[in-house]
Design a protein around this motif. Structure first.
Motif, PDB file in Angstrom:
ATOM      1  N   ALA A   1      -2.061 -33.109 -70.529  1.00 12.59           N
ATOM      2  CA  ALA A   1      -1.722 -33.557 -69.320  1.00 12.59           C
ATOM      3  C   ALA A   1      -2.030 -32.638 -68.143  1.00 12.59           C
ATOM      4  O   ALA A   1      -2.524 -32.886 -67.206  1.00 12.59           O
ATOM      5  CB  ALA A   1      -0.028 -33.762 -69.295  1.00 12.59           C
ATOM      6  N   GLY A   2      -1.922 -31.118 -68.368  1.00 15.88           N
ATOM      7  CA  GLY A   2      -2.419 -30.438 -67.378  1.00 15.88           C
ATOM      8  C   GLY A   2      -3.828 -30.178 -67.017  1.00 15.88           C
ATOM      9  O   GLY A   2      -4.072 -30.124 -66.136  1.00 15.88           O
ATOM     10  N   LEU A   3      -4.609 -30.538 -68.076  1.00 16.36           N
ATOM     11  CA  LEU A   3      -6.089 -30.534 -67.985  1.00 16.36           C
ATOM     12  C   LEU A   3      -6.517 -31.709 -67.199  1.00 16.36           C
ATOM     13  O   LEU A   3      -7.461 -31.390 -66.472  1.00 16.36           O
ATOM     14  CB  LEU A   3      -6.549 -30.378 -69.183  1.00 16.36           C
ATOM     15  N   LEU A   4      -5.929 -32.869 -67.404  1.00 15.08           N
ATOM     16  CA  LEU A   4      -6.355 -34.123 -66.757  1.00 15.08           C
ATOM     17  C   LEU A   4      -6.153 -33.734 -65.293  1.00 15.08           C
ATOM     18  O   LEU A   4      -7.115 -34.214 -64.318  1.00 15.08           O
ATOM     19  CB  LEU A   4      -5.578 -35.295 -67.233  1.00 15.08           C
ATOM     20  N   VAL A   5      -5.022 -33.206 -64.839  1.00 17.43           N
ATOM     21  CA  VAL A   5      -4.743 -33.005 -63.536  1.00 17.43           C
ATOM     22  C   VAL A   5      -5.602 -32.084 -62.788  1.00 17.43           C
ATOM     23  O   VAL A   5      -5.799 -32.173 -61.714  1.00 17.43           O
ATOM     24  CB  VAL A   5      -3.028 -32.761 -63.374  1.00 17.43           C
ATOM     25  N   GLU A   6      -5.604 -30.821 -63.671  1.00 21.44           N
ATOM     26  CA  GLU A   6      -6.513 -30.016 -63.179  1.00 21.44           C
ATOM     27  C   GLU A   6      -7.846 -30.293 -62.617  1.00 21.44           C
ATOM     28  O   GLU A   6      -8.481 -29.998 -61.532  1.00 21.44           O
ATOM     29  CB  GLU A   6      -6.510 -28.509 -63.925  1.00 21.44           C
ATOM     30  N   GLU A   7      -8.357 -31.156 -63.668  1.00 16.92           N
ATOM     31  CA  GLU A   7      -9.916 -31.429 -63.474  1.00 16.92           C
ATOM     32  C   GLU A   7     -10.001 -32.385 -62.291  1.00 16.92           C
ATOM     33  O   GLU A   7     -10.914 -32.340 -61.454  1.00 16.92           O
ATOM     34  CB  GLU A   7     -10.493 -31.933 -64.628  1.00 16.92           C
ATOM     35  N   ALA A   8      -8.999 -33.308 -62.159  1.00 23.40           N
ATOM     36  CA  ALA A   8      -8.854 -34.393 -61.153  1.00 23.40           C
ATOM     37  C   ALA A   8      -9.038 -33.503 -59.690  1.00 23.40           C
ATOM     38  O   ALA A   8      -9.543 -33.849 -58.675  1.00 23.40           O
ATOM     39  CB  ALA A   8      -7.856 -35.521 -61.434  1.00 23.40           C
ATOM     40  N   LEU A   9      -7.968 -32.624 -59.672  1.00 27.71           N
ATOM     41  CA  LEU A   9      -7.650 -32.104 -58.444  1.00 27.71           C
ATOM     42  C   LEU A   9      -8.988 -31.376 -58.095  1.00 27.71           C
ATOM     43  O   LEU A   9      -9.276 -31.071 -56.895  1.00 27.71           O
ATOM     44  CB  LEU A   9      -6.498 -31.181 -58.361  1.00 27.71           C
ATOM     45  N   ALA A  10      -9.616 -30.502 -59.016  1.00 25.53           N
ATOM     46  CA  ALA A  10     -10.784 -29.713 -58.490  1.00 25.53           C
ATOM     47  C   ALA A  10     -11.943 -30.631 -58.300  1.00 25.53           C
ATOM     48  O   ALA A  10     -12.660 -30.374 -57.411  1.00 25.53           O
ATOM     49  CB  ALA A  10     -11.061 -29.065 -59.992  1.00 25.53           C
ATOM     50  N   ALA A  11     -11.888 -31.751 -58.989  1.00 26.60           N
ATOM     51  CA  ALA A  11     -13.052 -32.758 -58.654  1.00 26.60           C
ATOM     52  C   ALA A  11     -12.806 -33.256 -57.102  1.00 26.60           C
ATOM     53  O   ALA A  11     -13.854 -33.650 -56.222  1.00 26.60           O
ATOM     54  CB  ALA A  11     -13.149 -33.895 -59.644  1.00 26.60           C
ATOM     55  N   ILE A  12     -11.516 -33.666 -56.795  1.00 25.38           N
ATOM     56  CA  ILE A  12     -11.191 -34.059 -55.310  1.00 25.38           C
ATOM     57  C   ILE A  12     -11.314 -32.884 -54.180  1.00 25.38           C
ATOM     58  O   ILE A  12     -12.054 -33.225 -53.248  1.00 25.38           O
ATOM     59  CB  ILE A  12      -9.607 -34.652 -55.270  1.00 25.38           C
ATOM     60  N   ALA A  13     -11.236 -31.789 -54.542  1.00 21.83           N
ATOM     61  CA  ALA A  13     -11.491 -30.450 -53.738  1.00 21.83           C
ATOM     62  C   ALA A  13     -12.904 -30.499 -53.429  1.00 21.83           C
ATOM     63  O   ALA A  13     -13.392 -30.432 -52.330  1.00 21.83           O
ATOM     64  CB  ALA A  13     -11.193 -29.301 -54.413  1.00 21.83           C
ATOM     65  N   GLN A  14     -13.773 -30.550 -54.467  1.00 25.78           N
ATOM     66  CA  GLN A  14     -15.445 -30.831 -54.220  1.00 25.78           C
ATOM     67  C   GLN A  14     -15.722 -31.739 -53.232  1.00 25.78           C
ATOM     68  O   GLN A  14     -16.211 -31.735 -52.419  1.00 25.78           O
ATOM     69  CB  GLN A  14     -15.950 -31.020 -55.649  1.00 25.78           C
ATOM     70  N   GLY A  15     -15.275 -33.021 -53.368  1.00 23.00           N
ATOM     71  CA  GLY A  15     -15.237 -34.130 -52.784  1.00 23.00           C
ATOM     72  C   GLY A  15     -14.970 -33.962 -51.320  1.00 23.00           C
ATOM     73  O   GLY A  15     -15.565 -34.297 -50.201  1.00 23.00           O
ATOM     74  N   LEU A  16     -13.809 -33.427 -51.073  1.00 19.86           N
ATOM     75  CA  LEU A  16     -13.316 -32.978 -49.675  1.00 19.86           C
ATOM     76  C   LEU A  16     -14.301 -31.868 -48.943  1.00 19.86           C
ATOM     77  O   LEU A  16     -14.435 -32.182 -47.669  1.00 19.86           O
ATOM     78  CB  LEU A  16     -11.779 -32.267 -49.884  1.00 19.86           C
ATOM     79  N   VAL A  17     -14.683 -31.033 -49.600  1.00 22.34           N
ATOM     80  CA  VAL A  17     -15.477 -29.895 -49.171  1.00 22.34           C
ATOM     81  C   VAL A  17     -16.700 -30.906 -48.740  1.00 22.34           C
ATOM     82  O   VAL A  17     -17.176 -30.400 -47.433  1.00 22.34           O
ATOM     83  CB  VAL A  17     -15.665 -28.581 -49.870  1.00 22.34           C
ATOM     84  N   ARG A  18     -17.236 -31.267 -49.553  1.00 26.42           N
ATOM     85  CA  ARG A  18     -18.434 -32.271 -48.945  1.00 26.42           C
ATOM     86  C   ARG A  18     -18.422 -32.976 -47.938  1.00 26.42           C
ATOM     87  O   ARG A  18     -19.434 -33.392 -47.371  1.00 26.42           O
ATOM     88  CB  ARG A  18     -19.018 -33.105 -50.290  1.00 26.42           C
ATOM     89  N   MET A  19     -17.010 -33.302 -47.759  1.00 31.87           N
ATOM     90  CA  MET A  19     -16.727 -34.291 -46.796  1.00 31.87           C
ATOM     91  C   MET A  19     -16.502 -33.638 -45.285  1.00 31.87           C
ATOM     92  O   MET A  19     -16.545 -34.320 -44.278  1.00 31.87           O
ATOM     93  CB  MET A  19     -15.311 -35.197 -46.801  1.00 31.87           C
ATOM     94  N   GLY A  20     -16.461 -32.236 -45.505  1.00 32.19           N
ATOM     95  CA  GLY A  20     -16.404 -31.567 -44.039  1.00 32.19           C
ATOM     96  C   GLY A  20     -15.035 -30.750 -44.160  1.00 32.19           C
ATOM     97  O   GLY A  20     -14.988 -30.161 -43.222  1.00 32.19           O
ATOM     98  N   VAL A  21     -14.442 -30.590 -45.166  1.00 32.48           N
ATOM     99  CA  VAL A  21     -13.215 -29.757 -45.215  1.00 32.48           C
ATOM    100  C   VAL A  21     -13.794 -28.456 -45.135  1.00 32.48           C
ATOM    101  O   VAL A  21     -14.324 -27.992 -45.999  1.00 32.48           O
ATOM    102  CB  VAL A  21     -12.294 -30.079 -46.353  1.00 32.48           C
TER     103      VAL A  21
END
Length: 424
Positions: free
Chosen positions: A334-354
């Motif tokens: 459970a913890g790993l699924l959430v951590e990996e998803a949030l990390a991937a979302i962070a990568q996408g947000l930074v590419r988006m201009g965050v």
């Protein structure tokens, strides 16, 4: 270059917390993510190596911590500091005791302290018992922590389960008398064969006195609060001048976002407050487990909202929900699924201009900074006690990224809303 203080933190938000305290006290400080392979930057007084070892198997945590210590020793540090959470997060067999003993052996020292007190955030120690606000640790929200539930407030008892030698106590009747009395108590405990002393503290004045009493200890262990008293030790010896610009950061820009993975009581409140005023997207561990494309959905949603102001992506849930998910998926998965998803979302947000990003939760912060390729942090101004803004040192020379890595337990209810005003 002389680096005075070398610190090892067992998670990334804890490292930032400590580095922020040192900067606030006028020490030029850099935080590095993981054990580096390159030399330290010039013109620094303290370095914090942040590991992701708090919930690792004890043997792995020891190995990582010893590798960090070797790097700091080679850098010429004069004193060493093992930093853990102000709520002493650790299981009965967990990592605080084993890591501390291994560091003591490597440094050939027979005595250290353990003092996680942080009064500014309501963490105080009295008669060896840790309080969170007006509650014993064991009666606070930490009793429901999904990874390190704290069900015993006696630090002497908790630490004694993890170490092989006696744990003593320097209680408040000693601490209130000041540094000289604390030093005498340390000497008495050493004579009794104690290798560790839990030290009471209920105010910043206590922490300053404890810090002064620790001036000659090769190793200090505790939360970030003890850092209040350490810079002055170096100043008394003529080794340190105060730098009032130590918290100055380079300017950053870009879009703004918050990623919250912590399920602590404080973060639950912060998420609730921000949801009332900003767009939010919930990451569901059960959907991730079913193969739903949650990351892509979150990023598509963010593109529609982020130009209007900060957005919130959160996996924060109540203890009851967390337990139900862990029952179905297992704690680790459970913890790993959430951590990996949030990390991937962070990568996408930074590419988006965050360019300005707040991350809540130690495990989440560790996953995010690794995913973003952040190798270190310049430490900047404090938002709330224990939480500064930082600017990441990123691999590949990418644009500066402002990061606030927040321990799940820290910060006021409006933290996610007010933090932006502290950036220049």
């Amino acid at each position: 270059m002389t680096v005075l203080l070398g610190c090892i933190a067992d998670d990334f938000t804890g490292g930032t917390d400590l580095a922020g305290m040192l900067v606030k006290a006028g020490m030029r400080t850099v935080q590095l993510i993981g054990v580096p392979t390159e030399p330290l930057p010039d013109d620094i007084d303290a370095v914090v190596i942040a590991l992701k070892s708090r919930t690792n198997p004890a043997a792995d945590a020891v190995a990582e911590s010893l590798a960090a210590l070797r790097y700091l020793q080679e850098a010429g540090c004069k004193q060493f500091y093992f930093k853990y959470c102000s709520t002493f997060d650790s299981t009965p067999t967990g990592n605080i005791g084993p890591v501390a003993e291994a560091l003591m052996q490597a440094l050939e020292t027979d005595f250290t302290i353990a003092c996680p007190a942080f009064p500014a955030n309501g963490r105080t120690i009295y008669k060896g018992y840790l309080f969170v606000g007006n509650e014993l640790l064991s009666e606070s929200g930490m009793r429901n922590h999904p990874l390190t539930p704290m069900t015993d407030a006696s630090l002497v008892r908790v630490l004694q389960q993890q170490v092989s030698s006696p744990v003593g106590l320097a209680d408040y009747t000693v601490v209130e008398q000041g540094a000289a009395a604390i030093s005498e108590r340390f000497a008495a405990l050493r004579a009794q064969g104690c290798r560790f002393a839990i030290v009471d503290a209920v105010s910043n004045q206590d922490l300053e006195a404890i810090g002064e009493a620790c001036a000659d200890l090769p190793l200090i262990t505790g939360g970030s609060g003890i850092a209040l008293g350490l810079p002055e030790n170096f100043r008394r010896r003529g080794l340190l001048k105060r730098d009032d610009a130590a918290d100055r950061l380079p300017a950053t820009g870009g879009l703004r976002a918050v990623i919250a993975g912590s399920c602590s009581v404080a973060t639950q409140r912060q998420v609730a407050v921000m949801r009332e005023q900003a767009p939010s997207f919930h990451v569901d561990a059960l959907e991730l487990a079913r193969g739903v494309e949650v990351v892509a959905a979150a990023l598509d949603w963010a593109r529609e909202h982020i130009e209007q102001g900060p957005v919130l992506v959160y996996a924060t849930s109540t203890p009851e929900t967390v337990r139900a998910v862990q029952t179905q998926l297992g704690v680790e998965r459970a913890g790993l699924l959430v951590e990996e998803a949030l990390a991937a979302i962070a990568q996408g947000l930074v590419r988006m201009g965050v360019g300005q990003l707040i991350v809540a939760g130690g495990e989440t912060s560790g996953a995010v900074v690794k995913a973003l390729g952040v190798t270190g942090l310049h430490i900047g101004p404090e938002i709330d006690p224990g939480v500064p803004w930082t600017v990441g040192l990123q691999a590949g020379g990418t644009s500066p990224l402002a990061l606030a890595l927040k321990s799940g337990n820290f910060g006021s209810e409006d933290f996610f809303l007010k933090a932006w005003s502290r950036l220049s």
